[in-house]
Write a protein that holds these residues in place. Structure first.
Motif, PDB file in Angstrom:
ATOM      1  N   GLY A   1       0.802  -1.222   0.000  1.00 22.26           N
ATOM      2  CA  GLY A   1       0.000   0.000   0.000  1.00 22.26           C
ATOM      3  C   GLY A   1       0.831   1.267   0.000  1.00 22.26           C
ATOM      4  N   VAL A   2       2.019   1.208  -0.559  1.00 18.78           N
ATOM      5  CA  VAL A   2       2.892   2.381  -0.613  1.00 18.78           C
ATOM      6  C   VAL A   2       2.346   3.343  -1.664  1.00 18.78           C
ATOM      7  N   THR A   3       2.168   4.581  -1.285  1.00 21.42           N
ATOM      8  CA  THR A   3       1.581   5.576  -2.186  1.00 21.42           C
ATOM      9  C   THR A   3       2.611   6.047  -3.212  1.00 21.42           C
ATOM     10  N   PRO A   4       2.131   6.518  -4.381  1.00 22.88           N
ATOM     11  CA  PRO A   4       3.063   7.044  -5.384  1.00 22.88           C
ATOM     12  C   PRO A   4       3.843   8.239  -4.843  1.00 22.88           C
ATOM     13  N   GLY A   5       5.064   8.377  -5.331  1.00 20.15           N
ATOM     14  CA  GLY A   5       5.912   9.494  -4.930  1.00 20.15           C
ATOM     15  C   GLY A   5       7.239   9.009  -4.381  1.00 20.15           C
ATOM     16  N   LEU A   6       8.004   9.955  -3.873  1.00 24.14           N
ATOM     17  CA  LEU A   6       9.328   9.677  -3.337  1.00 24.14           C
ATOM     18  C   LEU A   6       9.231   9.280  -1.863  1.00 24.14           C
ATOM     19  N   HIS A   7       9.893   8.207  -1.502  1.00 19.48           N
ATOM     20  CA  HIS A   7       9.912   7.727  -0.117  1.00 19.48           C
ATOM     21  C   HIS A   7      11.359   7.518   0.312  1.00 19.48           C
ATOM     22  N   LEU A   8      11.695   7.964   1.513  1.00 29.80           N
ATOM     23  CA  LEU A   8      13.019   7.781   2.074  1.00 29.80           C
ATOM     24  C   LEU A   8      12.911   6.828   3.254  1.00 29.80           C
ATOM     25  N   TYR A   9      13.625   5.717   3.185  1.00 29.77           N
ATOM     26  CA  TYR A   9      13.566   4.701   4.234  1.00 29.77           C
ATOM     27  C   TYR A   9      14.934   4.529   4.887  1.00 29.77           C
TER      28      TYR A   9
ATOM     29  N   TYR B   1      11.307   5.666  -5.452  1.00 30.23           N
ATOM     30  CA  TYR B   1      10.268   6.440  -6.122  1.00 30.23           C
ATOM     31  C   TYR B   1       9.216   5.478  -6.675  1.00 30.23           C
ATOM     32  N   VAL B   2       7.996   5.614  -6.170  1.00 35.77           N
ATOM     33  CA  VAL B   2       6.885   4.742  -6.581  1.00 35.77           C
ATOM     34  C   VAL B   2       6.090   5.482  -7.646  1.00 35.77           C
ATOM     35  N   THR B   3       5.849   4.826  -8.801  1.00 34.77           N
ATOM     36  CA  THR B   3       5.136   5.475  -9.897  1.00 34.77           C
ATOM     37  C   THR B   3       3.637   5.188  -9.904  1.00 34.77           C
TER      38      THR B   3
END
Length: 100
Positions: free
Chosen positions: A68-76, A97-99
């Motif tokens: 369920g990761v939303t689109p956009g840039l994520h920093l983990y 980056y999730v498209t």
């Protein structure tokens, strides 16, 4: 879904002591090794806690699957919180980056 992996390698050391009256297979020698890491690795999305995972693969690999990761840039990032034998350790940051 995405899978986050964190690999940690604890210090592996072993001390050998001579104890002349010890009842051991090798008379007098006692070896004491480093204890394993005992706590779970914590994963963060930015500053927000997203989950934790136990160490597997001989106590060196923690894996967390996120759905369920939303689109956009994520920093983990990941962190070992420390215990009575090891200090806290923060891992580097990974950008995903999730498209869709």
């Amino acid at each position: 879904p995405i899978t986050l992996n964190a690999v940690i390698q604890p210090t592996m050391s072993q001390s050998t002591y001579y104890m002349p009256n010890a009842d051991l297979p090798q008379p007098g020698l006692v070896e004491i090794g480093s204890p394993p890491l005992r706590k779970q690795v914590r994963f963060y999305g930015g500053r927000r806690f997203v989950g934790s995972a136990p160490l597997t693969a001989n106590g060196t690999l923690a894996t967390l699957r996120l759905s369920g990761v939303t689109p956009g840039l994520h920093l983990y990032s990941a962190q070992y919180p420390g215990d009575s034998h090891y200090e806290a350790l923060s891992f580097g940051v990974i950008a995903i980056y999730v498209t869709r």
